[in-house]
Write a protein that holds these residues in place. Structure first.
Motif, short mmCIF file in Angstrom:
data_model
loop_
_atom_site.label_atom_id
_atom_site.label_comp_id
_atom_site.label_asym_id
_atom_site.label_seq_id
_atom_site.Cartn_x
_atom_site.Cartn_y
_atom_site.Cartn_z
N TYR A 80 0.80 -1.22 0.00
CA TYR A 80 0.00 0.00 0.00
C TYR A 80 0.84 1.28 0.00
O TYR A 80 0.30 2.36 -0.19
N GLY A 81 2.13 1.16 0.24
CA GLY A 81 3.02 2.31 0.12
C GLY A 81 3.01 3.30 1.27
O GLY A 81 3.43 4.44 1.11
N TYR A 82 2.55 2.87 2.43
CA TYR A 82 2.58 3.76 3.60
C TYR A 82 4.02 4.07 4.00
O TYR A 82 4.92 3.24 3.80
N GLN A 83 4.22 5.24 4.57
CA GLN A 83 5.52 5.62 5.11
C GLN A 83 5.66 5.02 6.52
O GLN A 83 4.66 4.74 7.18
N TYR A 84 6.89 4.87 6.97
CA TYR A 84 7.12 4.32 8.31
C TYR A 84 6.40 5.15 9.38
O TYR A 84 5.84 4.60 10.33
N THR A 85 6.42 6.48 9.23
CA THR A 85 5.79 7.33 10.23
C THR A 85 4.27 7.10 10.29
O THR A 85 3.69 7.11 11.37
N GLU A 86 3.66 6.86 9.14
CA GLU A 86 2.23 6.59 9.11
C GLU A 86 1.89 5.27 9.78
O GLU A 86 0.94 5.18 10.56
N ILE A 87 2.68 4.24 9.48
CA ILE A 87 2.46 2.93 10.10
C ILE A 87 2.70 3.03 11.61
O ILE A 87 1.96 2.45 12.40
N SER A 88 3.72 3.78 11.99
CA SER A 88 4.04 3.97 13.40
C SER A 88 2.86 4.55 14.16
O SER A 88 2.52 4.09 15.25
N GLU A 89 2.23 5.55 13.57
CA GLU A 89 1.07 6.18 14.20
C GLU A 89 -0.11 5.22 14.27
O GLU A 89 -0.80 5.15 15.29
N LEU A 90 -0.34 4.49 13.20
CA LEU A 90 -1.47 3.56 13.16
C LEU A 90 -1.33 2.42 14.18
O LEU A 90 -2.31 2.01 14.80
N LEU A 91 -0.10 1.92 14.32
CA LEU A 91 0.12 0.76 15.19
C LEU A 91 0.71 1.14 16.54
O LEU A 91 0.98 0.26 17.36
N ASN A 92 0.92 2.44 16.75
CA ASN A 92 1.51 2.91 18.01
C ASN A 92 2.81 2.15 18.31
O ASN A 92 2.97 1.55 19.38
N MET A 93 3.72 2.19 17.34
CA MET A 93 4.97 1.45 17.42
C MET A 93 6.10 2.38 16.95
O MET A 93 5.91 3.12 15.99
N PRO A 94 7.24 2.33 17.63
CA PRO A 94 8.36 3.19 17.21
C PRO A 94 8.80 2.89 15.76
O PRO A 94 8.79 1.74 15.33
N VAL A 95 9.18 3.93 15.05
CA VAL A 95 9.65 3.79 13.67
C VAL A 95 10.85 2.83 13.61
O VAL A 95 10.94 2.00 12.70
N SER A 96 11.75 2.92 14.58
CA SER A 96 12.94 2.05 14.57
C SER A 96 12.54 0.58 14.64
O SER A 96 13.14 -0.28 13.98
#
Length: 87
Positions: A49-65
């Protein structure tokens, strides 16, 4: 041989015959079903789907690292599983 960074993107491009596409999709589905629901969501959000890491981080409440390391490990695992299936 496919580049590690682009394997999933390359597999999702529709430049294969219909028969080969079905086989690849089945193989990817089988591999992805071996992951947890969260890991499947991460890899699909990032690669399909091409989401950015920051977007996934916000959705899953998980650190980008954490996301980056999980995606890296999953990419490597998918490559290894595909290569072992090809042998």
């Amino acid at each position: 041989m496919l580049n590690d960074e682009n394997i999933i993107e390359s597999l999702l491009v529709d430049n294969f015959t219909p028969e080969v596409s079905v086989l690849i999709n089945h193989e990817l589905e089988t591999i992805l079903n071996q992951y947890s629901t969260t890991d499947r969501a991460i890899i699909l959000a990032k690669e399909y789907y091409g989401y950015q890491y920051t977007e996934i981080s916000e959705l899953l409440n998980m650190p980008v690292s954490t996301l980056k390391s999980r995606v890296f490990r999953m990419r490597k695992s998918i490559i290894q599983r595909r290569q072992s299936n090809e042998s």
